[in-house]
Design a protein around this motif. Structure first.
Motif, PDB file in Angstrom:
ATOM      1  N   THR A   1       0.820  -1.214   0.000  1.00 42.93           N
ATOM      2  CA  THR A   1       0.000   0.000   0.000  1.00 42.93           C
ATOM      3  C   THR A   1       0.854   1.264   0.000  1.00 42.93           C
ATOM      4  OG1 THR A   1      -1.766  -1.189   1.159  1.00 42.93           O
ATOM      5  CG2 THR A   1      -1.835   1.205   1.222  1.00 42.93           C
ATOM      6  N   VAL A   2       1.823   1.364   0.918  1.00 48.11           N
ATOM      7  CA  VAL A   2       2.652   2.576   0.959  1.00 48.11           C
ATOM      8  C   VAL A   2       3.607   2.626  -0.230  1.00 48.11           C
ATOM      9  CG1 VAL A   2       2.481   2.876   3.449  1.00 48.11           C
ATOM     10  CG2 VAL A   2       4.372   1.539   2.510  1.00 48.11           C
ATOM     11  N   GLY A   3       3.953   1.446  -0.760  1.00 43.92           N
ATOM     12  CA  GLY A   3       4.796   1.423  -1.951  1.00 43.92           C
ATOM     13  C   GLY A   3       4.080   1.999  -3.145  1.00 43.92           C
TER      14      GLY A   3
ATOM     15  N   ASP B   1       3.152  14.433   6.443  1.00 43.07           N
ATOM     16  CA  ASP B   1       2.202  14.182   7.531  1.00 43.07           C
ATOM     17  C   ASP B   1       0.761  14.477   7.131  1.00 43.07           C
ATOM     18  OD1 ASP B   1       4.641  13.876   8.705  1.00 43.07           O
ATOM     19  OD2 ASP B   1       4.245  15.184  10.427  1.00 43.07           O
ATOM     20  N   GLU B   2       0.546  15.649   6.540  1.00 38.27           N
ATOM     21  CA  GLU B   2      -0.822  16.062   6.214  1.00 38.27           C
ATOM     22  C   GLU B   2      -1.433  15.132   5.160  1.00 38.27           C
ATOM     23  OE1 GLU B   2      -3.189  19.996   4.446  1.00 38.27           O
ATOM     24  OE2 GLU B   2      -1.187  20.241   5.353  1.00 38.27           O
ATOM     25  N   ASP B   3      -0.645  14.806   4.156  1.00 40.15           N
ATOM     26  CA  ASP B   3      -1.132  13.909   3.104  1.00 40.15           C
ATOM     27  C   ASP B   3      -1.375  12.513   3.665  1.00 40.15           C
ATOM     28  OD1 ASP B   3      -1.428  13.623   0.018  1.00 40.15           O
ATOM     29  OD2 ASP B   3      -0.228  11.888   0.616  1.00 40.15           O
ATOM     30  N   PHE B   4      -0.490  12.068   4.529  1.00 39.16           N
ATOM     31  CA  PHE B   4      -0.633  10.748   5.142  1.00 39.16           C
ATOM     32  C   PHE B   4      -1.931  10.672   5.950  1.00 39.16           C
ATOM     33  CE2 PHE B   4      -0.043   8.150   8.987  1.00 39.16           C
ATOM     34  CZ  PHE B   4       0.152   6.899   8.407  1.00 39.16           C
TER      35      PHE B   4
ATOM     36  N   ASP C   1      -9.335  -4.845  11.638  1.00 39.89           N
ATOM     37  CA  ASP C   1     -10.380  -4.128  10.904  1.00 39.89           C
ATOM     38  C   ASP C   1      -9.775  -2.820  10.389  1.00 39.89           C
ATOM     39  OD1 ASP C   1     -10.194  -2.534  13.175  1.00 39.89           O
ATOM     40  OD2 ASP C   1     -12.139  -3.140  13.984  1.00 39.89           O
ATOM     41  N   ILE C   2     -10.574  -1.987   9.765  1.00 38.93           N
ATOM     42  CA  ILE C   2     -10.061  -0.740   9.190  1.00 38.93           C
ATOM     43  C   ILE C   2      -9.422   0.136  10.269  1.00 38.93           C
ATOM     44  CG2 ILE C   2     -10.666   1.386   7.966  1.00 38.93           C
ATOM     45  CD1 ILE C   2     -10.735  -1.095   6.197  1.00 38.93           C
ATOM     46  N   LYS C   3     -10.084   0.237  11.404  1.00 36.94           N
ATOM     47  CA  LYS C   3      -9.528   1.037  12.499  1.00 36.94           C
ATOM     48  C   LYS C   3      -8.194   0.466  12.971  1.00 36.94           C
ATOM     49  CE  LYS C   3     -10.590   2.852  17.105  1.00 36.94           C
ATOM     50  NZ  LYS C   3     -11.562   2.859  18.231  1.00 36.94           N
ATOM     51  N   GLY C   4      -8.119  -0.861  13.044  1.00 33.35           N
ATOM     52  CA  GLY C   4      -6.878  -1.504  13.455  1.00 33.35           C
ATOM     53  C   GLY C   4      -5.740  -1.207  12.492  1.00 33.35           C
ATOM     54  N   PHE C   5      -6.028  -1.218  11.201  1.00 34.99           N
ATOM     55  CA  PHE C   5      -5.009  -0.883  10.209  1.00 34.99           C
ATOM     56  C   PHE C   5      -4.581   0.578  10.329  1.00 34.99           C
ATOM     57  CE2 PHE C   5      -5.833  -4.721   7.527  1.00 34.99           C
ATOM     58  CZ  PHE C   5      -4.511  -5.072   7.308  1.00 34.99           C
ATOM     59  N   GLN C   6      -5.556   1.460  10.584  1.00 38.18           N
ATOM     60  CA  GLN C   6      -5.205   2.870  10.747  1.00 38.18           C
ATOM     61  C   GLN C   6      -4.231   3.052  11.910  1.00 38.18           C
ATOM     62  OE1 GLN C   6      -9.316   4.370  10.991  1.00 38.18           O
ATOM     63  NE2 GLN C   6      -8.951   5.547   9.124  1.00 38.18           N
ATOM     64  N   GLU C   7      -4.501   2.368  13.023  1.00 42.04           N
ATOM     65  CA  GLU C   7      -3.617   2.465  14.186  1.00 42.04           C
ATOM     66  C   GLU C   7      -2.227   1.934  13.865  1.00 42.04           C
ATOM     67  OE1 GLU C   7      -5.662   0.362  17.245  1.00 42.04           O
ATOM     68  OE2 GLU C   7      -7.174   1.929  17.556  1.00 42.04           O
ATOM     69  N   LEU C   8      -2.172   0.819  13.127  1.00 41.09           N
ATOM     70  CA  LEU C   8      -0.882   0.243  12.754  1.00 41.09           C
ATOM     71  C   LEU C   8      -0.108   1.169  11.821  1.00 41.09           C
ATOM     72  CD1 LEU C   8      -1.556  -3.577  12.217  1.00 41.09           C
ATOM     73  CD2 LEU C   8       0.254  -2.566  13.631  1.00 41.09           C
TER      74      LEU C   8
ATOM     75  N   GLU D   1      -7.451   6.549   5.838  1.00 41.01           N
ATOM     76  CA  GLU D   1      -8.550   5.590   5.678  1.00 41.01           C
ATOM     77  C   GLU D   1      -8.401   4.806   4.373  1.00 41.01           C
ATOM     78  OE1 GLU D   1     -13.442   5.291   5.816  1.00 41.01           O
ATOM     79  OE2 GLU D   1     -12.455   7.202   6.245  1.00 41.01           O
ATOM     80  N   GLU D   2      -7.979   5.501   3.329  1.00 41.46           N
ATOM     81  CA  GLU D   2      -7.767   4.818   2.044  1.00 41.46           C
ATOM     82  C   GLU D   2      -6.648   3.783   2.162  1.00 41.46           C
ATOM     83  OE1 GLU D   2      -6.209   5.724  -2.511  1.00 41.46           O
ATOM     84  OE2 GLU D   2      -6.546   7.394  -1.128  1.00 41.46           O
ATOM     85  N   LEU D   3      -5.551   4.158   2.835  1.00 41.76           N
ATOM     86  CA  LEU D   3      -4.446   3.222   3.038  1.00 41.76           C
ATOM     87  C   LEU D   3      -4.915   1.994   3.815  1.00 41.76           C
ATOM     88  CD1 LEU D   3      -1.629   5.746   4.066  1.00 41.76           C
ATOM     89  CD2 LEU D   3      -1.838   4.582   1.871  1.00 41.76           C
ATOM     90  N   ALA D   4      -5.675   2.235   4.867  1.00 39.64           N
ATOM     91  CA  ALA D   4      -6.175   1.135   5.690  1.00 39.64           C
ATOM     92  C   ALA D   4      -7.086   0.211   4.889  1.00 39.64           C
ATOM     93  CB  ALA D   4      -6.911   1.689   6.907  1.00 39.64           C
TER      94      ALA D   4
END
Length: 382
Positions: A269-271, A339-342, A367-374, A347-350
């Protein structure tokens, strides 16, 4: 039900002299896919073409596969392949060249397929080998594409990486010549090597893992821990190069059968979104996911076992120490710094990571929230 396992294609050769096997193959034309000029400068491209010539096989070279190969490059190569009409396809390079070669193979064999979507899930890869067989020769020690059923192709318009897996894409022949990796710069040795370690560790705790995959992945993880720093600091040492090449391959055999986990989901995803090199993203994200996976009792047991075997207590801390030794940053902010773009795209990344094919075999599925935290932890280093 137990999934059928495939440990390699027809032949797997490794160690000094592996390339000489090319003198024995039967055919008329070979189409060789490479990334850039380093393989030419090293002299190995000529060696390979000379061996093919000894076998009575003429060869053509497709040059210019970029890191994280795009579908445009794949389709361009497939068109050249159709004009040349080879009976052997040779992916020569790192994961990008080998993945591109396997993708070109699909479009060459099946001209009715036209787009990345045509070969992506839920579509199934049709049978290959009607026109050609595949040889992979790795020049790095990390992707293990030479023994993998998987490829990752980039859609530059959508800024996404698409992972595709099917046993049809397992190369028929894998040739691992250790000297071919000796020209890798230290940072590429580190990035590709940490990718290999991630393969071993994610296969080890995969929810599809079994006795065979555990035997392979555990040994690979322990040996990569030992030999990766040595290969980085002593790149001319052929023994260290051979060990890294072999154990990268062994990790590849493990993961191609039991799949990976969310380190790869997040790295893909980040790649795709920020252009972070795959192995580098794996290395940065890995310790955060290890800590997350420790919530699973079986995964914790396995991580603790590795730590003990390596003479430590906290396996996540040991991976962080290895990263520091390899000059791999401790967080994604150091390589993205937006930072701002990230935050805007979090949510899209998650969601993308959640939907990645590697997620379903992680020991715990966020879940989506869990991915956001990670993602936040991996980005800010918290």
């Amino acid at each position: 039900m137990m999934r059928p396992m495939k440990l390699a294609g027809e032949y797997l050769l490794f160690g000094n002299g592996a390339l000489e096997y090319l003198k024995t193959i039967k055919g008329e034309k070979a189409f060789i896919i490479i990334s850039g000029g380093s393989i030419e400068r090293s002299g190995y491209l000529k060696i390979i073409q000379d061996y093919l010539s000894e076998a009575g096989i003429q060869s053509s070279v497709f040059k210019g596969v970029e890191p994280d190969p795009s579908i445009h490059t794949v389709l361009k190569g497939a068109e050249e392949m159709k004009r040349y009409n080879p009976d052997w396809i040779i992916g020569l390079g790192g994961g990008s060249a080998m993945d591109a070669a396997k993708a070109m193979w699909i479009f060459y064999e099946h001209p009715h397929l036209k787009t990345l979507q045509d070969i992506s899930s839920p579509n199934i890869i049709p049978a290959l080998r009607g026109k050609a067989k595949m040889i992979c020769i790795p020049t790095t020690s990390g992707s293990a594409s030479e023994v993998s059923r998987s490829i990752v192709i980039t859609d530059p318009e959508k800024n996404i990486k698409v992972g595709i897996g099917n046993m049809e894409m397992m190369p028929d022949i894998a040739l691992l010549e250790p000297g071919i990796t000796s020209s890798m710069p230290e940072h590429i040795t580190a990035d590709t090597g940490i990718d290999a370690l991630t393969h071993a560790l994610e296969a080890y705790v995969s929810n599809r893992s079994n006795d065979l995959s555990d035997t392979l992945s555990e040994k690979a993880a322990l040996e990569i821990f030992k030999y990766l720093p040595l290969a980085c600091s002593n790149g001319e040492n052929i023994l260290y190069r051979e060990k890294m090449q072999n154990f990268s391959m062994i990790a590849g055999i493990a993961f191609t059968n039991v799949s990976l986990g969310i380190v790869h989901s997040m790295a893909h995803t980040v790649g795709g979104k920020y252009g972070v090199a795959h192995g580098l993203a794996d290395g940065i994200i890995l310790p955060y996911v290890i800590e997350y996976n420790m919530q699973n009792a079986e995964a914790k047991k396995k991580y603790d076992k590795l730590a003990k075997m390596l003479g430590g207590e906290s396996f996540a801390k040991m991976v962080r120490s290895l990263n520091e030794q390899l000059n791999i940053p401790s967080n994604l902010k150091e390589v993205i710094n937006k930072d701002e773009d990230f935050e805007k795209n979090l949510e899209e990344l998650a969601t993308m990571a959640k939907n990645d094919g590697c997620t379903k075999t992680n020991p715990i599925i966020p879940d989506i929230k869990g991915f956001q935290e990670l993602f936040r932890k991996a980005y800010y280093g918290k």
